[in-house]
Write a protein that holds these residues in place. Structure first.
Motif, short mmCIF file in Angstrom:
data_model
loop_
_atom_site.label_atom_id
_atom_site.label_comp_id
_atom_site.label_asym_id
_atom_site.label_seq_id
_atom_site.Cartn_x
_atom_site.Cartn_y
_atom_site.Cartn_z
N SER A 188 3.64 6.20 -5.14
CA SER A 188 3.53 6.02 -6.63
C SER A 188 2.59 6.80 -7.43
N LEU A 189 1.21 6.51 -6.99
CA LEU A 189 0.26 7.06 -7.64
C LEU A 189 0.06 8.63 -7.10
N LEU B 258 -2.38 -0.96 -9.26
CA LEU B 258 -0.83 -0.97 -8.58
C LEU B 258 -0.95 -1.99 -7.52
N VAL B 259 -2.19 -2.07 -6.67
CA VAL B 259 -2.02 -2.89 -5.51
C VAL B 259 -1.79 -4.13 -5.88
N ALA C 210 2.29 1.56 -3.62
CA ALA C 210 1.41 2.01 -4.49
C ALA C 210 1.01 3.50 -4.24
N PHE C 211 0.65 3.71 -3.06
CA PHE C 211 0.16 5.25 -2.55
C PHE C 211 1.14 6.34 -3.08
N LEU D 266 0.75 -1.27 0.13
CA LEU D 266 -0.04 0.02 -0.06
C LEU D 266 0.68 1.16 -0.09
N GLN E 114 -6.15 2.59 -11.82
CA GLN E 114 -4.64 2.67 -11.64
C GLN E 114 -4.22 2.31 -10.14
N PHE E 115 -4.99 2.49 -9.17
CA PHE E 115 -4.43 2.25 -7.81
C PHE E 115 -4.73 0.77 -7.57
N ILE F 164 -7.49 7.03 -12.44
CA ILE F 164 -6.64 7.02 -11.37
C ILE F 164 -7.32 5.93 -10.28
N GLY F 165 -8.76 5.71 -10.15
CA GLY F 165 -9.16 4.61 -9.33
C GLY F 165 -8.47 3.41 -9.81
N ILE G 205 -11.65 0.20 -3.50
CA ILE G 205 -11.12 1.36 -4.17
C ILE G 205 -12.19 1.74 -5.33
#
Length: 307
Positions: A106-107, A243-244, A103-104, A100, A239-240, A236-237, A289
């Motif tokens: 990076s985003l 990413l996770v 990911a956080f 997390l 993407q997160f 963006i949602g 998310i």
């Protein structure tokens, strides 16, 4: 708004149940963990393998195992690892914060970079700065994440010695993996912001805001950016969530102790409880998310709440 949220929560719970059922069934197609655990023990008979299956609870019907997993999930008990008998909750509790965090950061870095760059490119459409930003974003999209991660290690760790090559030993260990993911994300987000802003800047309300004498920054960030926020929030949602659940390669290159590394080791060992827990927790996070994105829709655009 309450009915809107309740409907989305109900759909989210249904999706989680379907995902857990599919995961529980699919991971049992990967092979018999009893064979993996019996390797190195010399001559092993079928009776020995059956004793291992009974000890692990794999002799029970699939639905019984699945219902037991759901019951444990609701109570916070994800079972024990086949290797070392370690509580899976403890393993996930160690790995999830690391994933997390990566990911956080990076985003967040991608958003901070891509929004002003995308707006700047849209405002100066066709000029040299717009062409430069578009070329840089195209270059960023061309980098495979594993290649970029290895180049980061070669340059900033081995050649220059500025940053540690792997592990999680402090803020400096976060720089390269977060930068690797942020560069790739920014390359995509810049193009998305630019396209959305180009459509918005030609709208009548933007021209009215400018005719009122408002500062350009207010027009761009308060009026134009907010009205093109729906596609940005959506992407963006997503993407997160991606990413996770999808930074396994980057975590492997940098030996980052996250969920990706934990899942990779569990797959190699056919450790059903760990793999099942990792995928389920990641699925729940992604669903949460997406639920947050849906709720954000309702906050940004009242028409969606009404529908």
């Amino acid at each position: 708004m309450i009915g809107f949220v309740a409907k989305r929560v109900g759909l989210a719970v249904f999706v989680v149940l379907v995902v857990t059922l599919l995961v529980s069934w699919a991971i049992r197609l990967t092979g018999d963990p009893a064979i993996m655990l019996a390797q190195g023990a010399g001559s092993v008979t079928e009776e020995d393998l059956q004793r291992i299956r009974i000890a692990l609870g794999l002799d029970r019907p699939f639905l019984v195992q699945y219902l037991g997993f759901l019951q444990g999930l609701l109570s916070g008990d994800l079972g024990r690892s086949f290797l070392g008998n370690t509580p899976v909750t403890l393993l996930v509790g160690r790995a999830l914060p690391a994933t997390l965090l990566l990911a956080f950061v990076s985003l967040l870095a991608s958003i901070v970079l891509s929004i002003p760059l995308g707006i700047h490119a849209a405002v100066h459409k066709g000029r040299a700065v717009d062409q430069l930003i578009r070329i840089l974003s195209l270059v960023g999209l061309s980098f495979p994440n594993f290649w970029l991660a290895m180049m980061m290690v070669l340059v900033f760790s081995i050649a220059l010695g500025w940053l540690p090559p792997s592990g999680m030993e402090g803020a400096s260990s976060l720089v390269m993996p977060a930068a690797t993911m942020a560069i790739i994300l920014t390359a995509t987000n810049v193009r998305l912001v630019r396209t959305a802003m180009l459509e918005t800047l030609s709208a009548q309300y933007v021209m009215v805001a400018r005719s009122k004498g408002l500062r350009e920054r207010v027009v761009l960030y308060k009026h134009a950016l907010r009205n093109c926020a729906i596609p940005l929030i959506t992407y963006i949602g997503l993407q997160f969530g991606g990413l996770v659940g999808g930074i396994v390669v980057v975590e492997q290159v940098f030996a980052w102790p996250g969920m990706g590394s934990l899942a990779f080791d569990a797959i190699a060992a056919r450790d059903y409880p760990v793999l099942q827990a990792v995928i389920t927790v990641l699925a729940i996070l992604i669903v949460v998310i997406n639920l947050a994105v849906d709720i954000a829709y309702g906050l940004v655009d009242p028409r969606i709440r009404t529908e």
